[in-house]
Design a protein around this motif. Structure first.
Motif, mmCIF file in Angstrom:
data_model
loop_
_atom_site.group_PDB
_atom_site.id
_atom_site.type_symbol
_atom_site.label_atom_id
_atom_site.label_comp_id
_atom_site.label_asym_id
_atom_site.label_seq_id
_atom_site.Cartn_x
_atom_site.Cartn_y
_atom_site.Cartn_z
ATOM 1 N N ILE A 61 0.872 -1.176 0.000
ATOM 2 C CA ILE A 61 0.000 0.000 0.000
ATOM 3 C C ILE A 61 0.899 1.213 0.000
ATOM 4 C CG2 ILE A 61 -1.783 1.263 1.225
ATOM 5 C CD1 ILE A 61 -2.481 -1.361 2.595
ATOM 6 N N THR A 108 -12.510 14.962 0.074
ATOM 7 C CA THR A 108 -11.220 15.620 -0.059
ATOM 8 C C THR A 108 -11.197 16.435 -1.338
ATOM 9 O OG1 THR A 108 -10.335 13.713 -1.215
ATOM 10 C CG2 THR A 108 -9.947 13.844 1.149
ATOM 11 N N PHE A 109 -10.300 17.378 -1.367
ATOM 12 C CA PHE A 109 -10.155 18.250 -2.520
ATOM 13 C C PHE A 109 -9.650 17.475 -3.728
ATOM 14 C CE2 PHE A 109 -10.108 22.388 -4.174
ATOM 15 C CZ PHE A 109 -9.024 22.513 -5.003
ATOM 16 N N ASP A 110 -8.801 16.471 -3.481
ATOM 17 C CA ASP A 110 -8.177 15.738 -4.590
ATOM 18 C C ASP A 110 -9.205 15.001 -5.417
ATOM 19 O OD1 ASP A 110 -5.405 14.867 -2.453
ATOM 20 O OD2 ASP A 110 -5.695 16.564 -3.806
ATOM 21 N N ILE A 152 1.211 5.420 0.028
ATOM 22 C CA ILE A 152 0.438 6.579 0.432
ATOM 23 C C ILE A 152 0.685 7.732 -0.529
ATOM 24 C CG2 ILE A 152 -0.257 7.927 2.455
ATOM 25 C CD1 ILE A 152 1.288 6.015 4.124
ATOM 26 N N TYR A 179 -12.117 16.042 -6.324
ATOM 27 C CA TYR A 179 -12.669 16.921 -7.342
ATOM 28 C C TYR A 179 -11.611 17.358 -8.339
ATOM 29 C CZ TYR A 179 -16.522 16.854 -4.204
ATOM 30 O OH TYR A 179 -17.530 16.418 -3.410
ATOM 31 N N GLN A 180 -10.357 17.288 -7.919
ATOM 32 C CA GLN A 180 -9.298 17.662 -8.840
ATOM 33 C C GLN A 180 -9.209 16.695 -10.006
ATOM 34 O OE1 GLN A 180 -5.794 18.413 -6.578
ATOM 35 N NE2 GLN A 180 -5.297 20.213 -7.788
ATOM 36 N N PRO A 229 -11.491 9.820 -1.371
ATOM 37 C CA PRO A 229 -12.839 9.980 -0.818
ATOM 38 C C PRO A 229 -13.429 11.330 -1.195
ATOM 39 C CG PRO A 229 -11.173 10.087 0.899
ATOM 40 C CD PRO A 229 -10.465 9.666 -0.324
ATOM 41 N N PHE A 278 -10.861 17.799 -13.176
ATOM 42 C CA PHE A 278 -10.343 18.948 -13.895
ATOM 43 C C PHE A 278 -8.982 18.621 -14.487
ATOM 44 C CE2 PHE A 278 -13.108 22.558 -13.065
ATOM 45 C CZ PHE A 278 -13.990 21.966 -12.195
ATOM 46 N N ASP A 279 -8.805 17.340 -14.767
ATOM 47 C CA ASP A 279 -7.502 16.878 -15.230
ATOM 48 C C ASP A 279 -7.433 16.969 -16.743
ATOM 49 O OD1 ASP A 279 -5.619 13.799 -14.821
ATOM 50 O OD2 ASP A 279 -5.012 15.894 -15.009
ATOM 51 N N VAL A 280 -7.603 18.174 -17.274
ATOM 52 C CA VAL A 280 -7.564 18.359 -18.722
ATOM 53 C C VAL A 280 -6.608 19.487 -19.042
ATOM 54 C CG1 VAL A 280 -9.759 17.467 -19.494
ATOM 55 C CG2 VAL A 280 -9.667 19.686 -18.419
ATOM 56 N N TYR A 332 -14.770 20.923 -16.253
ATOM 57 C CA TYR A 332 -14.399 22.286 -16.656
ATOM 58 C C TYR A 332 -15.254 22.726 -17.827
ATOM 59 C CZ TYR A 332 -11.671 26.182 -18.380
ATOM 60 O OH TYR A 332 -11.289 27.415 -18.822
#
Lengths: 306, 217
Positions: free
Chosen positions: A28, A78-80, A30, A82-83, A75, A86-88, A121
């Protein structure tokens, strides 16, 4: 002996040493969980790309569905998380917009452009631009139509912005929600080859609205014929993107339901366009000279009374 | 360690106060002694900081003063003054058609928040309040444009005044967008700069539209 050993505090070796001793052990990390699934995803996509995009998407869609689920493993609080939506990059957004304006017949927008990387986006900012474009164009068009009249006082009609915003965002997010729910329900009854995730449907709807932006700007021209021609043209373009996307998803179903679904999609899309044109843009009417009418009434009354 | 994987702190924790680079001149004693100094000094220090940032916006250079010592006083003053000036001035504003005070406020602040979230989601390294600060301060040229428009409208509302207002608003819109882009674009990954700059353009365009279409009763 073993029990006593287990109860004692045990020193664990370095992770590298342990892994060297037992290479198959589960590890695992992190780190960012997004990195690893992406590499797998791109490797598995290679054999899928040569096939026809819409047909035989069995393995492709299954794997991409799984991997799409794997990608968003952070989860949701968390902010990640939603990130990942926007991975474009700039060129990807521009490509998707181009694909929605120039639909290639036979090619599925989702398979061709989105490819399990749906972004939020495009839908969000295209809707925002469309809201303001419609409000501003409607205001400008009304200004030019009523320009010469002495009784006309220009008002910015700012309330229409909030109405436009509600309408367009509701269309771009609630209709995909309903469509997704419907497709999931049909999927449970009839095994479909192609299925889309909610975000992919939102993506298609969002990008398909892009063609309405130049249309709204051109609707400033106060000619009824021009406006209707523009409307039909843009409806054909964005409607074809939607139809080519969703037809493979309902094709295996009951014929009537498939046609009804696609028909509803097109109908709602047309309603949006017609509604916007009717509400935000005044009709370029022809002025009837007012003084003539009372004179006619006067003469008819007089003649009738005889 | 599955539990630790969830503990991914967001890039920044919104904090109140100053994000200052620890330079030697800021000794711990100074922070405690603001209680003893006269109130005029405290206020003047904040006012000077706000004024310095106004100057930085009007002459956008690569200085980091706007970014380091962010504050939201300037944006608040600008937003309130812009919203006040956009009121029609008539008591009966039912059929005014223009934006209400609350609408202007919401558009500016909600718009700035959305743009900040957008740039952070796209992978920007700027902090939340720094971005709000820059976007708010860059409304200054448009506030100046609003002032000029109101003055021009006092003189008359004909075509000439419209042309003057249009040119002024256009120039200030360009200035605002360029100023905020100069500050914000550096913190973005290079292949996403356009994706971040476009919402800023849209934001100032909407504000410019509100200014240009302002018609007094």
């Amino acid at each position: 002996m073993a029990a006593a050993d287990e109860l004692k505090f045990q020193e664990f070796d370095d992770a590298a040493n342990l892994l060297a001793a037992n290479p198959d052990a589960t590890t695992i990390s992190i780190d960012e969980p997004v990195e690893i699934p992406k590499n797998q995803h791109s490797r598995l996509q290679e054999p899928g790309r040569e096939e026809d995009d819409e047909l035989l998407g069995t393995d492709d869609s299954d794997k991409t569905e799984l991997l799409a689920g794997q990608k968003k493993s952070a989860p949701f609080w968390t902010f990640d998380y939603y990130q990942t939506f926007f991975d474009v990059d700039t060129y990807q957004v521009l490509d998707r917009i181009k694909g929605s304006v120039f639909p290639v017949p036979g090619k599925n927008f989702v398979r061709l452009y989105i490819r399990s990387n749906p972004d939020l986006y495009g839908p969000f900012w295209i809707c925002a631009t469309l809201v303001f474009t419609i409000a501003v164009s409607g205001n400008l068009s009304n200004f030019f139509i009523h320009l010469g009249k002495p009784t006309y006082h220009y008002v910015p009609e700012f309330k229409k912005v909030s109405i436009a915003a509600t309408t367009i965002y509701a269309y771009a997010w609630l209709v995909p929600l309903a469509l997704w729910g419907f497709l999931m329900w049909r999927n449970s009854k009839v095994m479909n080859i192609v299925s889309y995730s909610f975000l992919e449907i939102v993506c298609v709807y969002g990008y398909s609205l892009f063609v309405y932006i130049p249309t709204a700007i051109l609707w400033i021209i106060p000619q009824k014929v021009v406006r209707w021609v523009l409307m039909v043209f843009s409806l054909c373009l964005s409607g074809s993107v939607l139809v080519m996307t969703f037809w493979p998803a309902v094709r295996d179903d009951n014929r009537r339901i498939a046609l009804a679904t696609v028909g509803t999609i097109l109908l709602l899309h047309a309603l949006l366009a017609v509604g916007c044109l009717a509400y935000f843009f005044d009709a370029p009417e022809l002025d009837l000279p007012a003084p003539i009418i009372p004179a006619h009434n006067g003469t008819t009354v007089i003649t009738k009374s005889h | 360690f599955p539990g630790l994987a969830d503990v991914s702190l967001p890039q920044d924790i919104p904090v109140e106060g100053e994000i200052t680079v620890p330079v030697g001149s800021h000794s711990p004693d100074e922070d405690y002694s603001t209680l003893d100094e006269p109130v005029k000094d405290t206020i003047m220090r904040d006012l000077k900081a706000v004024g310095k940032k106004f100057v930085h916006v009007m002459y956008p250079r690569k200085s980091s003063a706007l970014l380091r010592d962010w504050d939201l006083w300037g944006p608040l003053v600008l937003c309130v003054s812009l919203a006040l000036m956009l009121q029609g001035g008539s008591a009966d504003s039912k059929d005014d058609g223009g934006p209400q005070f609350a609408e202007v406020f919401v558009i500016i602040w909600f718009g700035a928040v959305v743009i900040t979230l957008n740039s952070k989601l796209l992978g920007g390294t700027i902090s939340f309040f720094q971005s709000l600060c820059v976007l708010g301060y860059c409304v200054l040229p448009l506030t100046v444009a609003m002032l000029v428009c109101r003055l021009v409208l006092l003189a008359g509302a004909g075509t000439i005044s419209f042309i003057i207002r249009f040119l002024v608003v256009l120039a200030m819109f360009g200035w605002s967008t360029l100023a905020s882009t100069a500050f914000l674009a550096d913190s973005q990954p290079p292949n996403r700069k356009a994706l971040v700059v476009y919402p800023i353009f849209l934001f100032y365009f909407v504000i410019s539209w509100m200014i240009l279409t302002f018609t007094p009763q």
